[in-house]
Design an enzyme around this catalytic site. Structure first.
Site, mmCIF file in Angstrom:
data_model
loop_
_atom_site.group_PDB
_atom_site.id
_atom_site.type_symbol
_atom_site.label_atom_id
_atom_site.label_comp_id
_atom_site.label_asym_id
_atom_site.label_seq_id
_atom_site.Cartn_x
_atom_site.Cartn_y
_atom_site.Cartn_z
ATOM 1 N N HIS A 43 0.882 -1.178 -0.094
ATOM 2 C CA HIS A 43 0.052 -0.031 0.098
ATOM 3 C C HIS A 43 0.835 1.216 0.219
ATOM 4 C CE1 HIS A 43 -3.501 -2.702 1.120
ATOM 5 N NE2 HIS A 43 -2.417 -3.239 1.891
ATOM 6 N N SER B 212 14.582 21.958 -16.157
ATOM 7 C CA SER B 212 13.557 22.695 -16.514
ATOM 8 C C SER B 212 13.958 24.045 -17.089
ATOM 9 C CB SER B 212 13.042 22.981 -15.018
ATOM 10 O OG SER B 212 11.940 24.118 -15.254
ATOM 11 N N LYS C 203 15.814 22.078 -11.153
ATOM 12 C CA LYS C 203 15.369 20.770 -11.360
ATOM 13 C C LYS C 203 16.111 19.751 -12.073
ATOM 14 C CE LYS C 203 11.525 19.624 -10.854
ATOM 15 N NZ LYS C 203 10.280 19.921 -11.699
ATOM 16 N N GLU D 168 9.801 8.237 -16.975
ATOM 17 C CA GLU D 168 8.540 8.800 -17.153
ATOM 18 C C GLU D 168 7.946 8.581 -18.781
ATOM 19 O OE1 GLU D 168 7.908 12.914 -14.815
ATOM 20 O OE2 GLU D 168 9.642 12.935 -15.960
#
Ligand code: ARG
Length: 451
Positions: free
Chosen positions: A157, A278, A284, A291
């Site tokens: 979980h 970024s 970043k 992804e």
């Protein structure tokens, strides 16, 4: 506009827009080596059966070889007005060797030809995907070996559950990939059936030697029913399904890489060369590669659903709808291959932050199950032990400490049977070492070598 291979019964020229809409050459051209290989085998068989004269066959074979060489070298001038790769190669052949080229199609239809081409194509792709999958399995083993003593929280979980070895976690993916590989091998056996010799749907009226063609093209068997052979795309669907499951596995691994590389987890550092920045936030470092693998998974699922849907209402035998299988298949092959390659390279450069993982294991009462097991070894029932430890956890939370920070006296308040030897049970590494049952995190797995 080129002359159609089926032009005889038509009085009007094809509408230019329809011509374009109908054509598959822009994408099925990548089948050319397989189309030519299949045609050469068919031609040799026609000669063997005396349907073609030896010198006719020789001319055709030379012509086909020449076309293949030119396409390989990028010297072929593509006639974009041709409908598909099958018509194009036939037209190019007739161009070169004259009318005799028109005899190649004896006893054959584009319906059995296209199924043959796709099977030959897919056979190679399956071998490649299996190899790439094994490469990734090998990387997982190397990482597991290099980090054999690294411990991290195992989650259920997404809540910290029990300590596990990083190697155990990584090798879970090894197992998934192993099953993917097995499925690919099985699918490969069903792909490797020769459909040629089925002609349009009813079979050819010539006495073709299908077994000879099968031997030459290294097929294990010939199809048993011509109507099935020209209209079956199960083998494409099977590959799309297997690819979907494989992508799902890569996607889950990618999701963990994304999570683990966050400041919140901090379990891994991704190599700079595999990340992006970024355009506005200078600090970043984004995990775009995992992804993208996660994102591309959806596109492979989409191809599976699109071909399933395309097939579901088709009466026997061949229907033009089936031309739609190719872009789905090609894009799936390309997507799966590139994801396997890039993820493998990324993983090789991942740096595991063992200190961060250790800290995470030490917070969050991950040894609670072991403490309950300890009480069981002292004679308590498991249900009672579960409840007792639950209360101890509650107490520890209230006092803002971990279980191993409770004093002997504090522990004894919950049960008289707790003694000094409990300390060993609260050590995460011991929790792992106690789990030696085959398949558990403390077991040494065997038979890991892919292949
Ligand atoms: N381009 C077609 C396909 O991909 C080849 C088979 C065409 N057959 C036909 N009867 N029109 O399915």
């Amino acid at each position: 506009m080129s002359k159609k291979v089926w032009g005889g019964r038509f009085e009007e020229e094809m509408d230019a827009l329809v011509d374009q809409f109908n054509a598959s050459l822009s994408f099925d051209q990548r089948l050319y080596p397989h189309d030519i290989r299949g045609s050469m085998a068919h031609c040799r068989m026609l000669a063997k059966k005396g349907i073609l004269k030896d010198e006719e066959a020789a001319k055709i074979l030379n012509g086909l070889q020449e076309i293949k060489r030119e396409i390989d070298r990028g010297e072929f001038s593509w006639d974009d007005s041709q409908e598909d790769i099958h018509s194009l190669i036939e037209a190019a052949l007739v161009d070169r060797v004259g009318e005799v080229g028109e005899k190649l199609h004896i006893g054959r239809s584009r319906n059995d030809q296209v199924s043959l081409d796709v099977r030959l194509f897919l056979r190679d792709c399956i071998k490649n995907v299996i190899q790439r999958t094994e490469d990734l399995q090998r990387t997982l083993i190397v990482l597991a070996e290099k980090n054999f003593d690294v411990v991290l929280p195992g989650y259920t979980h997404l809540q910290r559950a029990q300590p596990v070895l990083l190697a155990h976690h990584l090798l879970a993916y090894f197992e998934m990939l192993g099953r993917d590989k097995g499925r690919l091998q099985e699918c490969g056996r069903r792909v490797n059936i020769l459909p040629l010799g089925s002609a349009a749907l009813a079979g050819p009226s010539f006495d073709l030697d299908r077994h000879m063609v099968a031997r030459e093209l290294e097929f294990d068997a010939i199809s048993a029913n011509s109507m099935d052979a020209v209209s079956d795309r199960d083998f494409v669907l099977e590959f799309l399904f297997i690819s979907s499951v494989l992508m799902m596995h890569l996607s889950r691994l990618s999701e963990e890489l994304v999570l683990w590389s966050t400041q919140e987890f901090g379990f891994i550092t991704l190599p700079d060369a595999f990340c992006t920045g970024s355009s506005i936030m200078p600090q970043k470092k984004n995990p775009d590669i995992p992804e993208l693998v996660r994102g591309k998974t959806g596109r492979v699922y989409g191809h599976l659903v699109s071909v399933l849907t395309m097939m579901k209402g088709l009466p026997l035998a061949y229907n033009k709808d089936m031309q739609e299988d190719k872009e789905a298949l090609f894009d799936t092959v390309d997507t799966v291959e590139s994801c396997l390659i890039v993820l493998n390279r990324l993983l090789t450069g991942v740096c595991f932050n063992r200190e961060k993982m250790k800290q995470a294991v030490e917070r969050g009462y991950l040894v609670a199950t072991d403490l309950a097991d300890y009480l069981v070894t002292k004679g308590m029932t498991f249900r009672k032990a579960h409840e007792t430890v639950g209360k101890m956890v509650l107490y520890a939370i209230d006092h803002q400490k971990e279980l191993n920070a409770l004093s002997d006296a504090e522990m004894k308040r919950f049960s008289e049977i707790i003694e000094e030897d409990v300390r060993g049970w609260l050590e995460p590494l011991n929790c792992i070492q106690r789990r030696r049952v085959p398949g558990a995190t403390g077991s040494v797995p065997d038979g890991l070598c892919p292949g």
